[in-house]
Design an enzyme around this catalytic site. Sequence first.
Site, mmCIF file in Angstrom:
data_model
loop_
_atom_site.group_PDB
_atom_site.id
_atom_site.type_symbol
_atom_site.label_atom_id
_atom_site.label_comp_id
_atom_site.label_asym_id
_atom_site.label_seq_id
_atom_site.Cartn_x
_atom_site.Cartn_y
_atom_site.Cartn_z
ATOM 1 N N PRO A 97 54.371 72.657 29.736
ATOM 2 C CA PRO A 97 55.239 71.382 30.087
ATOM 3 C C PRO A 97 56.330 72.387 30.862
ATOM 4 C CG PRO A 97 54.695 71.735 27.801
ATOM 5 C CD PRO A 97 54.179 72.991 28.391
ATOM 6 N N GLU A 124 52.746 76.791 19.452
ATOM 7 C CA GLU A 124 54.271 76.533 20.058
ATOM 8 C C GLU A 124 54.215 77.158 21.338
ATOM 9 O OE1 GLU A 124 58.202 75.836 19.777
ATOM 10 O OE2 GLU A 124 56.724 75.530 18.332
ATOM 11 N N ARG A 162 37.731 66.060 43.538
ATOM 12 C CA ARG A 162 37.165 65.065 44.326
ATOM 13 C C ARG A 162 37.839 65.243 45.675
ATOM 14 N NH1 ARG A 162 40.915 60.940 45.141
ATOM 15 N NH2 ARG A 162 39.336 59.377 44.501
ATOM 16 N N ASP A 177 43.983 57.895 49.685
ATOM 17 C CA ASP A 177 44.469 57.380 48.424
ATOM 18 C C ASP A 177 46.033 57.743 48.313
ATOM 19 O OD1 ASP A 177 42.297 57.621 47.295
ATOM 20 O OD2 ASP A 177 41.898 59.486 46.635
#
Length: 260
Positions: A97, A124, A162, A177
């Site tokens: 994160p 954690e 991709r 895209d």
Amino acid sequence: MRIDVLTLFPDMFTGVFGSSILGKARDKGIVSLNTVNFRDFSNNKHNTVDDMPYGGGGGMVLKAEPIFGAVEHLLEEQARLAMDTAVRKPRIVLMCPQGKPFSQEVAQELSEESHLIFVCGHYEGYDERIREYLVTDELSVGDYVLTGGELPAMVVVDAVVRLLPGVLGNEQSAVTDSFSDGLLEYPHYTRPAEFRGWKVPDTLLSGHHAEIVKWRRKQSLERTLVRRPELLERAELTPEERKWLKEKRIQLERATQSSK
């Protein structure tokens, strides 16, 4: 390309790596997709990979030894396969994160590598020495916390693979895209030309390629302006497009005010 994923839950990747675009890319030999359970590299009799944090606090922390051991095993394997010839060192990506936000630009950058190693954590967090002395990159798929790094790794792998030549049936698909040129993609339509009274825009039915290109570009600009205006700050725009966007922004603001 070779992609290795270090995870405590390799079974999570079985369906993902064997299905759809990823499965086809692997079957074609364009990419090698592998999982490594880093619990196998634990150096204690109970095969534990986590421990309590120094200094106290809630949760458990992933130990450095098994992850270093797993990565070093992969590097030794790579060296053996290369038969002592010079090989490019892999990018070692920590899913976290706290990492750099993942984007189409990052996906394009990673797609140019020959070997990627992803590290999926749990608990954690990681022993800080993994960040400092092992990984080359830290990536985040959003400002939220998941149970582990497996789902984010799947997202990144899919976005990267991709982009490899030969993976998509139509190479233009990746080029047009959303985010590929800094903008959101224009709307698409297919048969029938009219459905429940809703018609496909006349321009798309005209067969006039140049006009279709212009229509799609303006639709892409307007959609980005409405949904993700911050993207326009970095997009490559012509003076005419900037002028058009300024006028469109004024129109939208007036429409918003009149509806109140």
